[in-house]
Write a protein that holds these residues in place. Structure first.
Motif, PDB file in Angstrom:
ATOM      1  N   UNK A   1       0.770  -1.343   0.019  1.00  0.00           N
ATOM      2  CA  UNK A   1      -0.006  -0.012   0.047  1.00  0.00           C
ATOM      3  C   UNK A   1       0.810   1.232   0.009  1.00  0.00           C
ATOM      4  N   UNK A   2       2.191   1.196   0.049  1.00  0.00           N
ATOM      5  CA  UNK A   2       2.969   2.395   0.117  1.00  0.00           C
ATOM      6  C   UNK A   2       3.891   2.514  -1.327  1.00  0.00           C
ATOM      7  N   UNK A   3       3.202   3.488  -2.218  1.00  0.00           N
ATOM      8  CA  UNK A   3       3.734   3.603  -3.512  1.00  0.00           C
ATOM      9  C   UNK A   3       4.916   4.116  -3.843  1.00  0.00           C
ATOM     10  N   UNK A   4       5.738   4.834  -2.625  1.00  0.00           N
ATOM     11  CA  UNK A   4       7.057   5.323  -3.048  1.00  0.00           C
ATOM     12  C   UNK A   4       8.360   4.521  -3.063  1.00  0.00           C
ATOM     13  N   UNK A   5       9.224   4.818  -3.652  1.00  0.00           N
ATOM     14  CA  UNK A   5      10.300   4.006  -3.807  1.00  0.00           C
ATOM     15  C   UNK A   5      10.974   3.659  -2.476  1.00  0.00           C
ATOM     16  N   UNK A   6      11.745   2.332  -2.501  1.00  0.00           N
ATOM     17  CA  UNK A   6      12.172   2.171  -1.004  1.00  0.00           C
ATOM     18  C   UNK A   6      13.441   1.142  -1.369  1.00  0.00           C
ATOM     19  N   UNK A   7      14.337   1.375  -0.708  1.00  0.00           N
ATOM     20  CA  UNK A   7      15.802   0.501  -0.868  1.00  0.00           C
ATOM     21  C   UNK A   7      15.912  -0.277   0.189  1.00  0.00           C
TER      22      UNK A   7
ATOM     23  N   UNK B   1      -5.435   1.797  -8.770  1.00  0.00           N
ATOM     24  CA  UNK B   1      -4.655   2.354 -10.029  1.00  0.00           C
ATOM     25  C   UNK B   1      -3.226   3.004  -9.677  1.00  0.00           C
ATOM     26  N   UNK B   2      -3.560   3.834  -8.641  1.00  0.00           N
ATOM     27  CA  UNK B   2      -2.289   4.538  -8.217  1.00  0.00           C
ATOM     28  C   UNK B   2      -1.094   3.853  -8.145  1.00  0.00           C
TER      29      UNK B   2
END
Length: 422
Positions: free
Chosen positions: A29-35, A74-75
Motif C-alpha cells: 500500500x506504500x507507493x513510494x520507492x524504497x531501498x 490504479x495509483x
C-alpha cells in the motif's frame, strides 16, 4: 428442535468459512520507492530496489488485482509505470513479469515472492556478465499479485480450484492485459533510438497465473503471428507479446491453445534466427493439472458438443477429439505437445552467450543442450517453430509447485537470453 439446530449449524458453518477467507486487501500500500537494506525490508512498498550497487541489483515492483480482474489501486500501477518510464528514457531495461498461481498472493514472505527475487538477482548477474564491454540492461521484476487462495483452511482450500480458475481468467482478461500492454509500451521507448542494448519484456505465469497470462496474451500473439506472415510480398519472423511468454504448469484447457498451434503449423518453415515466443512447460508429475483438472472439466463440459479435429498442414497429419482437448490441461494433451525436456546426460555449466547459436543451429531429430537440461523436438512441429509445448521430466519438476528448481530457472534464463539478445 431439529430446525433450530440446523439453523444454528448453518450459522456456525458460515461464520467459520467467512473467518477462514483469505485477506481481500492490498498488501503493498506504500507507493513510494524504497531501498532494501538489512535494516529496511520495505515490506509495504510497491517499488523496491534490491542489492543496490552490486552485480545482482534489480528493481522489484508489485501490481495487485482483485477477484473481478480490476486493479486494486490504479495509483499503485501508475506509480510503478512512472518509475519505469523515467528509467527507460535513460537506460535499457530487461523487464520480467511473474504472475503467481493457486494458493499464493503478494504478501511479504510468500514463497513465490521470495523465489522470484532470487531469480531476478541471478538474472541480473547473468546480464552483467554478458555485457561486460557495455552497460548491461537494468533488470526489473514485476510481481502481479491476486487472491490465489480464497479459503485458508488446509485441505478444505483444495475445493477452491475451480473458483480460482475462473478468477484467474478474469485477472487476465481485464487489469493484467492493460498492465502488460503498458509494459510493452515502456519496452519500446528507447528501442527506436538504437541503444547499445535494446529493452526487452519477458512474461512468466505459473498454474492459474499461467491461465491468466494466456487469457491476456493469446489474441495478441495470434495478431502478431498473422501480421508476420499474411498475404504480403515478404515473410518475417513471428513476433510475440513482448519478447517471450513462459507458462509453468499452466491450468487451462488444451482446446484454448489449439488455434495458436494451428497457426504455427500452417507455416511450413521458419528462419533460423526465429526465437521462441511462447513456451509452455508442464511436468509429467504435475498431478493437479494431470488428474484434478480433467476430473473437474468433465462436469464443466457435460452439455457441450464436440467434434473430431483433422489437420494435415505441411504434410503433418493431426487428428484428435475436441472433447478430450476441452477436458485436458494444455501441457498433458500429447497431440499438441512439441518437445520434451530432460536432465542432460552430461551436465555442463550454462553458457549464456552461446544460447542463441545453440537454438539457431539445431537440426531436425536432434536434441539441443542448455546447460543442465536437454530439449528434444518430438518432430510434431518444424524446427524454430516459435510456440513450444514442452513435456518436462519429473526429475526436473517434481510436482505442481516445484517450478523454481535451479535447473528450470537456468533453462528459462537461457530462453530469455536467446529471445532478448540482439
Amino acid at each position: 428442535m431439529k430446525t433450530a439446530f440446523s439453523r444454528l449449524f448453518l450459522v456456525m458453518l458460515t461464520a467459520i468459512l467467512l473467518s477462514a477467507c483469505t485477506s481481500n486487501e492490498i498488501y503493498r500500500s506504500n507507493f513510494s520507492n524504497c531501498i532494501v537494506t538489512a535494516q529496511e525490508s520495505c515490506e509495504s512498498h510497491a517499488i523496491q530496489l534490491h542489492d543496490k550497487g552490486t552485480e545482482r541489483e534489480y528493481l522489484l515492483g508489485f501490481v495487485e488485482i482483485d477477484d473481478q480482474g480490476q486493479l486494486r489501486n490504479r495509483v499503485q500501477m501508475q506509480a510503478l509505470l512512472n518509475e519505469l518510464y523515467t528509467l527507460a528514457s535513460k537506460e535499457s531495461l530487461l523487464i520480467n513479469v511473474f504472475v503467481h498461481g493457486w494458493h499464493h498472493n503478494a504478501k511479504q514472505g510468500d514463497a513465490n515472492v521470495e523465489s522470484f527475487k532470487l531469480n531476478l538477482a541471478e538474472l541480473s548477474k547473468v546480464e552483467s556478465h554478458l555485457h561486460q564491454d557495455r552497460t548491461p540492461r537494468k533488470v526489473v521484476g514485476i510481481y502481479v499479485g491476486w487472491r490465489g487462495e480464497s479459503i485458508d483452511i488446509p485441505w478444505i482450500n483444495n475445493v477452491t480450484f475451480w473458483d480460482r480458475k475462473n478468477t484467474a481468467h478474469e485477472v487476465g482478461y481485464l487489469g493484467m492485459a492493460e498492465l502488460l500492454l503498458r509494459l510493452e509500451e515502456i519496452r519500446n521507448i528507447k528501442n527506436t533510438q538504437e541503444p547499445p542494448v535494446k529493452s526487452r519484456l519477458v512474461i512468466l505465469g505459473h498454474s492459474f497465473g499461467g491461465a491468466a497470462v494466456y487469457s491476456a496474451a493469446a489474441q495478441i500473439l495470434a495478431d502478431r503471428f498473422i501480421n508476420s506472415a499474411g498475404d504480403k510480398n515478404y515473410v518475417d519472423n513471428a513476433e510475440g507479446f513482448g519478447d517471450l511468454v513462459v507458462l509453468l504448469n499452466p491450468a487451462f484447457e488444451a482446446l484454448k491453445y489449439a488455434p495458436l498451434y494451428d497457426l504455427a503449423q500452417a507455416r511450413c518453415s521458419y528462419f533460423q534466427d526465429q526465437p521462441p515466443r511462447l513456451v509452455i512447460l508442464t511436468s509429467e508429475a504435475d498431478f493437479a493439472t494431470k488428474y484434478a483438472f480433467p476430473a473437474g472439466r468433465v462436469f464443466s463440459t457435460f452439455f457441450e458438443t464436440h467434434s473430431t479435429i483433422k489437420r494435415n498442414d505441411c504434410n503433418r497429419p493431426l487428428s484428435y477429439s475436441e472433447g478430450a482437448a476441452d477436458r485436458q490441461a494444455v501441457g498433458h494433451f500429447e497431440f499438441l505437445q512439441s518437445h520434451e525436456l530432460h536432465p542432460a546426460s552430461k551436465s555442463m555449466a550454462a553458457v549464456y552467450h552461446q544460447a542463441k547459436a545453440i537454438w539457431k543451429n539445431q537440426q531436425p531429430g536432434e536434441a539441443i543442450q542448455f546447460g543442465s537440461t536437454e530439449l528434444r523436438n518430438l518432430e510434431h512441429t518444424v524446427i524454430h517453430n516459435p510456440y513450444l509445448n514442452v513435456k518436462v521430466d519429473k526429475r526436473l519438476i517434481e510436482n505442481h509447485n516445484d517450478v523454481f528448481r535451479p535447473e528450470i530457472m537456468e533453462f528459462i534464463r537461457m530462453l530469455i537470453v536467446l529471445s532478448t539478445e540482439e
